[in-house]
Design a protein around this motif. Structure first.
Motif, mmCIF file in Angstrom:
data_model
loop_
_atom_site.group_PDB
_atom_site.id
_atom_site.type_symbol
_atom_site.label_atom_id
_atom_site.label_comp_id
_atom_site.label_asym_id
_atom_site.label_seq_id
_atom_site.Cartn_x
_atom_site.Cartn_y
_atom_site.Cartn_z
ATOM 1 N N ALA A 84 0.834 -1.210 0.000
ATOM 2 C CA ALA A 84 0.000 0.000 0.000
ATOM 3 C C ALA A 84 0.863 1.253 0.000
ATOM 4 O O ALA A 84 0.621 2.186 -0.755
ATOM 5 N N SER A 85 1.966 1.153 0.836
ATOM 6 C CA SER A 85 2.849 2.313 0.881
ATOM 7 C C SER A 85 3.453 2.578 -0.477
ATOM 8 O O SER A 85 3.587 3.722 -0.904
ATOM 9 N N MET A 133 8.082 0.507 8.026
ATOM 10 C CA MET A 133 7.678 -0.893 8.052
ATOM 11 C C MET A 133 8.880 -1.812 7.919
ATOM 12 O O MET A 133 8.992 -2.810 8.661
ATOM 13 N N LEU A 165 -0.682 -5.621 -4.459
ATOM 14 C CA LEU A 165 -1.786 -4.963 -3.770
ATOM 15 C C LEU A 165 -3.050 -5.463 -4.424
ATOM 16 O O LEU A 165 -3.308 -5.213 -5.610
ATOM 17 N N ASN A 166 -3.724 -6.145 -3.659
ATOM 18 C CA ASN A 166 -4.961 -6.737 -4.177
ATOM 19 C C ASN A 166 -4.745 -7.615 -5.397
ATOM 20 O O ASN A 166 -5.491 -7.594 -6.357
ATOM 21 N N LEU A 193 -1.570 3.995 6.208
ATOM 22 C CA LEU A 193 -0.925 4.956 5.339
ATOM 23 C C LEU A 193 -1.568 6.345 5.457
ATOM 24 O O LEU A 193 -1.016 7.333 4.976
ATOM 25 N N LEU A 228 -8.399 -1.243 -1.527
ATOM 26 C CA LEU A 228 -8.265 -1.469 -0.108
ATOM 27 C C LEU A 228 -9.553 -1.238 0.666
ATOM 28 O O LEU A 228 -9.534 -1.096 1.880
ATOM 29 N N ARG A 266 -1.059 13.131 0.193
ATOM 30 C CA ARG A 266 -1.412 12.332 1.357
ATOM 31 C C ARG A 266 -2.900 12.345 1.560
ATOM 32 O O ARG A 266 -3.615 13.103 0.930
ATOM 33 N N THR A 320 6.460 5.557 5.338
ATOM 34 C CA THR A 320 5.770 4.444 5.979
ATOM 35 C C THR A 320 6.439 3.130 5.612
ATOM 36 O O THR A 320 6.637 2.239 6.457
ATOM 37 N N HIS A 356 -6.276 2.642 -5.895
ATOM 38 C CA HIS A 356 -5.786 1.900 -4.755
ATOM 39 C C HIS A 356 -6.777 1.841 -3.624
ATOM 40 O O HIS A 356 -6.878 0.864 -2.905
ATOM 41 N N GLU A 371 -2.493 -7.382 -7.520
ATOM 42 C CA GLU A 371 -1.758 -6.741 -8.595
ATOM 43 C C GLU A 371 -0.370 -6.386 -8.125
ATOM 44 O O GLU A 371 -0.173 -5.818 -7.063
ATOM 45 N N PHE A 410 -4.436 6.873 -6.694
ATOM 46 C CA PHE A 410 -4.842 6.680 -5.310
ATOM 47 C C PHE A 410 -6.245 6.153 -5.209
ATOM 48 O O PHE A 410 -6.523 5.240 -4.430
ATOM 49 N N ALA A 434 2.091 1.739 -3.255
ATOM 50 C CA ALA A 434 1.021 2.276 -4.097
ATOM 51 C C ALA A 434 0.786 3.744 -3.821
ATOM 52 O O ALA A 434 0.622 4.534 -4.727
ATOM 53 N N PHE A 435 0.809 4.055 -2.550
ATOM 54 C CA PHE A 435 0.531 5.451 -2.195
ATOM 55 C C PHE A 435 1.788 6.307 -2.090
ATOM 56 O O PHE A 435 1.763 7.396 -1.592
ATOM 57 N N ASN A 436 2.893 5.588 -2.621
ATOM 58 C CA ASN A 436 4.144 6.339 -2.652
ATOM 59 C C ASN A 436 4.555 6.888 -1.290
ATOM 60 O O ASN A 436 5.105 7.956 -1.159
ATOM 61 N N ASP A 437 4.193 6.118 -0.272
ATOM 62 C CA ASP A 437 4.507 6.566 1.088
ATOM 63 C C ASP A 437 5.834 5.935 1.508
ATOM 64 O O ASP A 437 5.888 4.881 2.130
ATOM 65 N N GLN A 438 6.884 6.556 1.114
ATOM 66 C CA GLN A 438 8.211 6.034 1.375
ATOM 67 C C GLN A 438 8.502 5.923 2.853
ATOM 68 O O GLN A 438 9.066 4.956 3.335
#
Lengths: 820, 187
Positions: free
Chosen positions: A60-61, A73, A133-134, B168, B38, B146, A69, B34, A136, B31, A63-67
């Motif tokens: 998810a991170s 992790m 993710l799901n 997230l 989710l 975000r 997070t 995604h 994919e 997003f 996917a959401f480009n949350d480096q």
């Protein structure tokens, strides 16, 4: 060096060692490998799980480009000390987030993104996994796992394994050495035993080795084998020694038996003679015959054909065995007697293929008399033959003496066969002694004393120089034989009759023996205890005698004998008181043969007994008949002559009894006349018989009194009633002669001994008158009557009864008086 | 800042910010995609027959093109995302997701109220979005996009938002009230 050349021990040790080492090694490797794989697999699993989790979390991170997070992790990996590094890649392969572990070595750089999978290098495991993710895929995650732990673990394993290996090698070494020893040692020991046995050849040894299992089995089998060998060894030894023993025994027996052996292969015609066989004929062993003809050529010509026939007979199966006695020529030239025996072996068709047997020297048996041990007739004949040859060549003379014992049968019958044998042996010795000692120096050389019959001996007197020499020898023999013989504790006197035959050119041994025999016979006939030379005339006489002897038997059986009677007259009253029975032989061819011719012959044998028996019977019968025919003549007696042989015969009593019983004659009317000489020569023996006869009431009269050697004391004892004066005294009776004095003396003596006297051979009145004067009781002779046949005697008696002066006692009621 | 700059920029020089805005809304569209991945809709609410998930935007959405291009036809699970354009009066029924950009300030509250307990995932950008009852709110953190989540809204609609999404989110609130902030949640 090949592995085969190593010792069993070394091989065993090597094998066990390598096996155990290999096992340990393989185990270690196996375990190590397994452990590694396991470790790796679990590492992968762990990491996969970890990465998956992380991936899921970080997907998810990403996917959401949350480096941030994402990094946070990944930072959670700090709890995993084995994780050296972790990276999160975006879908383009760019590193999105990273985690560097604390145990990460400096200079370590994770390689670039690789396809999914596990990548091992020396120290680490890198796992690339997809992030989804799901479902994919959004990127990849890589985890780096530290394998050093594994390594150290594996190293530890290796150390342990090595230690174990060493330990096991050591233990195995010891164990295998022990095993090798326990296996090898018995085998080595066994080998040692085997070697020793084969060197010493001592099969009683056993391997006393303890071992189990197959080795034990081997040892037991080995021992069993030794037992087998031992027993078969000893069986072999036994068989061999038994064979040897049997062989020895056979050889010894053959030697002891003095036998030679022969073995004839009838197919090849070859014959084997044992060394002894050859030796018996005087040949040394080297002369080994294989031709049967050698055997036959040595056989005496006389016997040869017979022997061949006997062999052939057995070969053809006609006889169950071959046995033949024959002479064989000894190498020295002489002949020896052989007994050859044998048996044939046949093939299934019955044809004899082989014959084998023995040959025994029986010369001694052949040529010697078993009792006396002196040579026998066979030998003597042989010697005589050779003497003939020599005499012919050297113009020499020799003599054959025939010696016959006069009283042998008497001795045999009265004292028994043992005494008879003793006598013969003694006689043989005395004869030999007679030959040895001689006036001639060196004796009589090749002279031989042989026993040729029951009581007959023959002597070859070789090389005599004078015709009288044999006579000298004969005299010596007679002298020696006249000395008493001690038999069965008694003293016996035996005489012999000797015949001498001198050699002459054309004589054969049989001729000479026959001549000597004839001469002996003649000597016997002429009184015995003497010798005589043979002459041609003698032969005739002897033949005559022989004829008489044979004819006499027949005569007795065929009633050729006849009794003549001579009256006995009493001097008181001139009566016929009795008759003397005298036997005559009415020979069909030769006419009347006087008793003088055949009685002595009869007396030589048992014929006299037969004769006597017949005489007793006939005389008793006749007298009994006369008693019936002439009434009132109960006193008439018959006188029968009894020879000394008859007296000794055990049947005499019975014969007398029988004769009396059958005839019915009163015993007191039978008178037995026994010559003085025959009484005296056997006084003791005959006493019992005479007593018994007297007890039967038979009268006894001494015949030919005055000619023998009478013992007066015996006269008293002997149960005689009458004395008969020998005719020789009567013949010379005349007034003033010496015979008259003797006769007178005899009559007086007899009367004082209460014996009647009969005078025989009265031929003249003068004699009669003188005899009356002497007081002789009875007279007999030609003056009154010669012996006449029964009929004539009966007629005479009747005549005289009727006529007188010899008046029968018809007037007298009683018997002839004064007869006892 | 970018947003702010963009907003100014959009008004004043749309061409200069058009590129970055397009990018922004591409990212936002991603997003959204995604988010769909989710979030779990209650059983039976998604159309079973045609296997589609509808993302509704108003037809006067300025960035509808980016949204369409990015989302349209994308597959989530076994469903295909479709963008539906809504006019003012159209029924919001049948929408699974509703995106309200920042331009929708006025009617936002009313719309949110009407879908308040319907299983529609509401995503917006205005500051008051969450207060108005929206579920997910985009905001910019530097140049990073975000989002915040109002879990209460999701609860009310019976939509289940994955924990991963929650993690997230910059902040997660449970009430219609003020967001607690990241520090607020417990893992």
């Amino acid at each position: 060096m090949h592995i085969r050349d190593l010792s069993l021990r070394a091989n065993l040790i090597l094998l066990i060692l390598s096996a155990s080492a290999l096992a340990v090694l393989l185990a270690s490797l196996g375990f190590g490998f397994y452990e590694r794989q396991n470790y790796q697999a679990s590492a992968i699993r762990e990491m996969t799980a970890l990465s998956d989790t992380l991936g899921a979390n970080t997907a998810a991170s990403l996917a959401f480009n949350d480096q941030k997070t994402a990094e946070e992790m990944l930072g959670a990996l700090v709890t995993e000390p084995h994780v050296l590094d972790a990276r999160l890649y975006d879908s383009e392969g760019r590193i999105f987030a990273e985690y560097r572990g604390p145990s990460r070595k400096s200079g370590f750089e994770l390689a670039g993104l690789r396809p999914d999978g596990a990548y091992f290098d020396q120290q680490s495991l890198t796992l690339f996994r997809g992030v989804r993710l799901n479902g994919e895929r959004t990127g990849s995650i890589a985890l780096v796992f530290d394998l050093n732990d594994l390594r150290s673990r594996l190293l530890q394993y290796a150390k342990i394994a090595l230690f174990v290996l060493l330990a096991s090698v050591l233990v195995t070494l010891l164990a295998s050495m022990r095993l090798a020893v326990s296996i090898g040692e018995p085998l080595v020991k066994l080998a040692g035993v085997a070697r020793r046995v084969s060197i010493d050849k001592d099969y009683s040894v056993r391997a006393a080795i303890r071992a189990g299992g197959e080795t034990g089995l081997l040892i037991r089998s080995f021992n069993e084998m030794l037992s087998q060998i031992e027993s078969s060894e000893s069986a072999l030894k036994e068989a061999l020694s038994s064979l040897q023993e049997s062989d020895d025994r056979y050889a010894l027996a053959a030697r002891g038996a003095n036998d030679g052996l022969w073995d004839w292969n009838l197919i090849t015609g070859q014959i084997y003679f044992s060394p002894r066989w050859n030796h018996m004929l005087g040949y040394t062993v080297s002369e080994d015959w294989s031709d049967p003809e050698a055997w036959f050529s040595h056989i005496h010509t006389i016997d040869r054909d017979r022997v061949r026939a006997e062999i052939a007979s057995h070969r053809e199966g006609k006889t169950p065995e071959f046995a033949s006695e024959y002479r064989m020529r000894h190498k020295s030239g002489g002949y020896i007697w052989m007994l050859s025996r044998g048996i044939a072996i046949r093939d299934p068709s019955g044809k004899a293929i082989r014959m084998a047997g023995s040959q025994t020297d029986i010369t001694e048996g052949k040529i010697s008399d078993p009792l006396t041990k002196i040579p026998n007739r066979l030998y003597l004949v042989d010697r005589i033959e050779s003497a003939i040859e020599t005499a012919g060549q050297q113009d020499a003379t020799f003599a054959v003496l025939f010696v016959d014992l006069d009283q042998f049968k008497l001795v045999n019958d009265s004292l028994g066969h043992a005494a008879g044998d003793e006598l013969l042996i003694d006689v043989a010795g005395r004869l030999r002694a007679s030959i040895r000692t001689s006036s001639r120096p060196g004796g009589y050389g090749k002279s031989v004393v042989a026993r040729v019959g029951g009581d007959e001996f023959a002597i070859l007197l070789d090389h005599i120089q004078h015709e009288a020499e044999p006579a000298i020898v004969a005299v010596r023999i007679l002298e020696r034989l006249s000395e008493p013989f001690h038999l069965e504790g008694r003293r016996m006197f035996v005489s012999a009759s000797i015949g001498i035959a001198l050699s002459h050119a054309s004589a054969s041994p049989e001729d000479l023996l026959s001549n000597a025999d004839t001469a002996m016979y003649s000597a016997k006939g002429n009184g015995k205890g003497r010798y005589e030379y043979f002459d041609e005339a003698m032969r005739e006489r002897i033949v005559n005698r022989f004829e008489i002897e044979t004819g006499l038997r027949k005569a007795i059986d065929e009633n050729q004998l006849v009794l003549h009677y001579q009256p006995i007259i009493s001097t008181v009253g001139d009566r016929i008181c009795g008759f003397e029975a005298l036997v005559r032989w009415n020979h069909p061819q030769r006419g009347m043969i006087p008793p003088g011719e055949f009685i002595p012959v009869a007396e030589e044998s048992d014929l006299i007994v037969l004769l006597g028996r017949w005489v007793l019977h006939e005389s008793c019968r006749q007298m009994a008949e006369w008693h019936r025919s002439f009434p009132g003549v109960s006193a008439l007696t018959v006188n029968v002559n009894v020879s000394s042989r008859q007296l000794c015969d055990s049947h005499l009593i019975a014969d007398v009894e029988l004769a009396l019983a059958e005839s019915g004659l009163d015993p007191s009317c039978l008178a037995l006349e026994v010559t003085e000489s025959s009484i005296m020569s056997n006084a003791e023996q005959t006493l019992a018989t005479l007593d018994r006869l007297r007890a039967m009431n038979v009268r006894l009269e001494i015949d030919d009194f005055g000619t023998g050697y009478s013992s007066l004391s015996y006269l008293q004892r002997l149960p005689f009633g009458t004395l008969k004066i020998d005719r020789s005294f009567i013949r010379d009776l005349s007034a003033g002669s010496g015979s008259l004095d003797i006769a007178k003396a005899i009559v007086e003596m007899a009367h004082s001994l209460r014996l009647d006297v009969i005078a025989e051979g009265v031929e003249t009145d003068e004699q009669l008158g003188l005899l009356r004067g002497l007081g002789c009781n009875y007279v007999q002779g030609y003056l009154f009557s010669k012996p006449v046949p029964a009929e004539a005697a009966g007629a005479l008696y009747r005549e005289i009864r009727e006529r007188g002066p010899f008046v029968a006692e018809s007037a007298l009621p009683t018997v002839c008086e004064l007869r006892r | 800042m970018l947003l702010g700059a963009c907003m100014l920029g959009c008004v004043m020089s749309q061409s200069v910010d058009a590129q970055s805005a397009a990018e922004e809304y591409q990212v936002k569209a991603a997003f959204l995609f995604h988010f769909v991945q989710l979030v779990e809709w209650p059983a039976g609410t998604l159309d079973a027959s045609d296997r589609s998930i509808s993302l509704c935007i108003f037809d006067d959405e300025p960035h509808r093109r980016e949204l369409e291009n990015t989302i349209e036809g994308k597959v989530v699970g076994m469903r295909v995302l479709h963008v539906r354009l809504l006019d003012q009066r159209q029924d919001i029924q049948g929408c699974n997701i509703l995106f309200l950009s920042r331009d929708e300030g006025r009617r936002q509250a009313a719309i949110l109220r009407s879908v308040h307990d319907l299983p529609v995932l509401t995503v917006g950008e205005t500051d008051t979005f969450l207060a108005d009852g929206g579920m997910i709110h985009f905001h910019l953190d530097g140049d990073k996009i975000r989002f915040d989540i109002n879990a209460a809204g999701a609860d009310a609609s019976h939509l289940r938002i994955s924990a991963r999404l929650l993690l997230l989110a910059t902040s997660v609130t449970h009430t219609t009230g003020i967001g607690v902030g990241k520090e607020g949640y417990a893992h």
